[in-house]
Design an enzyme around this catalytic site. Sequence first.
Site, short mmCIF file in Angstrom:
data_model
loop_
_atom_site.label_atom_id
_atom_site.label_comp_id
_atom_site.label_asym_id
_atom_site.label_seq_id
_atom_site.Cartn_x
_atom_site.Cartn_y
_atom_site.Cartn_z
N CYS A 126 -36.58 -9.22 10.18
CA CYS A 126 -36.04 -10.15 11.17
C CYS A 126 -34.84 -10.92 10.63
O CYS A 126 -33.90 -11.22 11.37
CB CYS A 126 -37.14 -11.11 11.62
SG CYS A 126 -37.83 -12.13 10.30
N ASN A 170 -34.47 -12.30 20.28
CA ASN A 170 -35.43 -11.82 19.31
C ASN A 170 -35.08 -10.39 18.90
O ASN A 170 -34.14 -9.79 19.44
CB ASN A 170 -36.84 -11.88 19.89
CG ASN A 170 -37.92 -11.98 18.83
OD1 ASN A 170 -37.67 -11.80 17.65
ND2 ASN A 170 -39.14 -12.27 19.25
N GLN A 224 -36.62 -4.33 15.51
CA GLN A 224 -36.83 -4.19 14.07
C GLN A 224 -38.00 -3.26 13.76
O GLN A 224 -38.12 -2.77 12.64
CB GLN A 224 -37.09 -5.55 13.44
CG GLN A 224 -38.43 -6.16 13.82
CD GLN A 224 -38.63 -7.55 13.24
OE1 GLN A 224 -37.98 -8.50 13.67
NE2 GLN A 224 -39.52 -7.67 12.27
#
Length: 361
Positions: free
Chosen positions: A167, A323, A161
Amino acid sequence: MKMALSSSSKSVFIAFSISLFAYSSLAKDFSIVGYSPDDLASNDRLFDLFEKWLSKFEKAYESLEEKLERFEIFKDNLLHIDETNKKVENYWLGLNEFADLTHEEFKKMYLGLKIDQNDLSRIRESHDDDQEDEFTYENVADLPKSVDWRKKGAVTPVKNQGSCGSCWAFSTVAAVEGINQIVTGNLTSLSEQELIDCDKTFNNGCNGGLMDYAFAYIASNGGLHKEEDYPYIMEESTCELKKEESETVTISGYRDVPQNNEQSLLKALVNQPLSVAIDASGRDFQFYSGGVFDGHCGTSLDHGVAAVGYGSTKGSNYIIVKNSWGPKWGEKGYIRMKMKTGKPEGLCGINKMASYPTKKK
């Protein structure tokens, strides 16, 4: 039959054994944590380590003053990493690309979940077009010992990101990519940028958002474009929808996993990747490098991620979390988070706000 080793072969064997042993000494090995004990011996050694780190991560500063300022931050972070690695047993920290950021800078740049904790129930109302059951997987039984959607081909490579607080978009997209592959057999990388630019009713682009709202947007706006047709640029831009010119991936709606219920989360996770929210504000998250994370964290949700499986190692049960901080963070972009903590909300609040998209065959 036994074979004798030559002196040169013995040397190679011993060297290999030593390197293997060093690799197992997680908190001490340079290749894993990014430094060795010798690097901490003097300021000169620390600066040499800093220079190597700058080269590895291709960092550059505009002035000598900025470089010296970042070096002081780097030293403080290294001290935290080293002290933590001496105390914890199940996970370890390492020097990564965030080592020149203060923790406050890091949180401001890389966390982006925006939620009113007092309004959680209203936000989590289901918007699915089929309301027969609030939780689709309530009657799932006989859960397998482990699940890994990466091995089943339902997870795209780890994305990054960057310094945009998006996120929530990456978490949403990971879950949609997963259910689309499960239903259609095609793993298609989808566009986070489209959500950042176009999903503006409740979400705020690089200034944060929420996965449930993003699911509702995708379901009501004809789907989401492929990543290649609407690529990520790490900042907000003008919404450019050209649905007539390129293919989109659709969902029917979404469901919420019952709050603070780990068994329900696992039931859903057996069937598909999930969007989950966690409290990632703890300093150890910034430098997590490997192992089963069981460190200190709160339950004030501030980061959107994706749960893509669960398993266990040496008696420690964990959830596999994808993630969006790039493949150089953590375990190639993933973190294993301890489950079965005895707390309903789970470690870092991971059981508080899980949800998943639905897609009709």
